[in-house]
Design an enzyme around this catalytic site. Structure first.
Site, PDB file in Angstrom:
ATOM      1  N   SER A  38       0.804  -1.221   0.000  1.00 59.73           N
ATOM      2  CA  SER A  38       0.000   0.000   0.000  1.00 59.73           C
ATOM      3  C   SER A  38       0.838   1.273   0.000  1.00 59.73           C
ATOM      4  O   SER A  38       0.388   2.321  -0.463  1.00 59.73           O
ATOM      5  CB  SER A  38      -0.933   0.007   1.213  1.00 59.73           C
ATOM      6  OG  SER A  38      -0.192  -0.158   2.420  1.00 59.73           O
ATOM      7  N   GLY A  76      -1.994  -4.287   0.988  1.00 61.55           N
ATOM      8  CA  GLY A  76      -2.102  -5.526   1.748  1.00 61.55           C
ATOM      9  C   GLY A  76      -1.175  -6.632   1.293  1.00 61.55           C
ATOM     10  O   GLY A  76      -1.160  -7.719   1.889  1.00 61.55           O
ATOM     11  N   ASN A 105       3.859  -5.634   5.660  1.00 57.64           N
ATOM     12  CA  ASN A 105       2.660  -6.346   6.106  1.00 57.64           C
ATOM     13  C   ASN A 105       3.006  -7.665   6.778  1.00 57.64           C
ATOM     14  O   ASN A 105       2.318  -8.085   7.718  1.00 57.64           O
ATOM     15  CB  ASN A 105       1.727  -6.595   4.913  1.00 57.64           C
ATOM     16  CG  ASN A 105       1.056  -5.322   4.447  1.00 57.64           C
ATOM     17  OD1 ASN A 105       0.558  -4.539   5.241  1.00 57.64           O
ATOM     18  ND2 ASN A 105       1.051  -5.089   3.137  1.00 57.64           N
ATOM     19  N   ASP A 186      -3.869   6.378  10.677  1.00 54.45           N
ATOM     20  CA  ASP A 186      -3.575   4.983  11.029  1.00 54.45           C
ATOM     21  C   ASP A 186      -2.145   4.793  11.507  1.00 54.45           C
ATOM     22  O   ASP A 186      -1.783   3.730  12.015  1.00 54.45           O
ATOM     23  CB  ASP A 186      -3.875   4.044   9.857  1.00 54.45           C
ATOM     24  CG  ASP A 186      -3.059   4.364   8.603  1.00 54.45           C
ATOM     25  OD1 ASP A 186      -2.078   5.120   8.689  1.00 54.45           O
ATOM     26  OD2 ASP A 186      -3.415   3.843   7.526  1.00 54.45           O
ATOM     27  N   HIS A 189       0.511   4.827   7.028  1.00 57.76           N
ATOM     28  CA  HIS A 189       0.641   5.340   5.664  1.00 57.76           C
ATOM     29  C   HIS A 189       0.932   6.843   5.647  1.00 57.76           C
ATOM     30  O   HIS A 189       0.268   7.598   6.357  1.00 57.76           O
ATOM     31  CB  HIS A 189      -0.634   5.054   4.871  1.00 57.76           C
ATOM     32  CG  HIS A 189      -0.982   3.609   4.801  1.00 57.76           C
ATOM     33  ND1 HIS A 189      -1.859   3.016   5.686  1.00 57.76           N
ATOM     34  CD2 HIS A 189      -0.564   2.641   3.945  1.00 57.76           C
ATOM     35  CE1 HIS A 189      -1.969   1.727   5.377  1.00 57.76           C
ATOM     36  NE2 HIS A 189      -1.192   1.477   4.341  1.00 57.76           N
TER      37      HIS A 189
END
Length: 218
Positions: A38, A76, A105, A186, A189
């Protein structure tokens, strides 16, 4: 007679137009493949402001528009998924440079370091066998995963780079993750404002490979 001459002229114009349409606007004869998650897919930011698009614009600005940047990043994505997708991407695009921006991830999900290492190794060696130079993009994970795991994870990238002779971006989020205004809510990012810094973290490592490829193909 004039009518026949005009008809011939029109046909010539149509033929020339068809030839120009058949040719690409810019002869992209070199390819950079970005295989990421991402962070490179531009999660949460407008596509035109994501770092990969900023890279495309920089290449144009520097007279390197013949480089085709293929962004095969998926939000992801894990190293396992990247390793599975890579063979088809190599066959389809035949890249000169492969940038591997994966592993974050895996780390956030607590995957064993040995599994991550094996998958990254597969992507590096398969890319090199295909004749591509590799840029390995390093990642780190938050300290709440425990010192032993976080150090083992962070150490994967420099050790693999040393072993296989790849270029290395030490830490993709350097000077970004620790600035709240550059990170989305979050905490994972970068914001739109953080995208240029992602490019600046990559560019000093990528630029020499672009130059070397230019020299080798002359």
């Amino acid at each position: 007679m004039f009518k026949h001459t005009l008809t011939g002229f029109v046909r010539s114009v149509i033929l020339l137009a068809a030839l120009f349409v058949a040719l690409p606007a810019a002869a992209a004869d070199r390819t950079l493949l970005i295989l990421g998650d991402s962070l490179s897919a531009g999660y949460g930011v407008p596509t035109e402001t994501a770092w990969v698009q900023l890279l495309r614009q920089r290449l144009v600005d520097r007279g390197l528009e013949h480089w085709d940047v293929v962004n095969a990043s998926i939000s992801g994505e894990t190293t396992d998924g990247g390793a599975r997708r890579l063979p088809d991407l190599l066959e389809k695009h035949r890249p000169d440079i492969v940038m591997v921006e994966l592993g974050g991830n895996d780390g956030l999900r607590g995957f064993p370091p040995d599994v991550i290492r094996a998958n990254l190794t597969t992507m590096i060696t398969e890319s090199q066998k295909a004749g591509a130079r590799v840029v390995l993009v390093g990642m780190q994970i938050p300290p709440n995963y425990g010192q032993r795991y976080t150090e083992a994870f962070a150490g994967l990238y420099p050790s693999l780079s040393d072993r296989y002779g790849t270029a290395l971006v030490p830490f993709f989020l350097a000077d970004i993750y620790n600035h709240d205004e550059l990170m989305q809510n979050d905490g994972i990012h970068p914001t739109e404002a953080g995208q240029p810094r992602l490019l600046e973290n990559v560019w000093p490592v990528l630029a020499p490979l672009l130059e070397a490829s230019e020299t080798a193909r002359r």
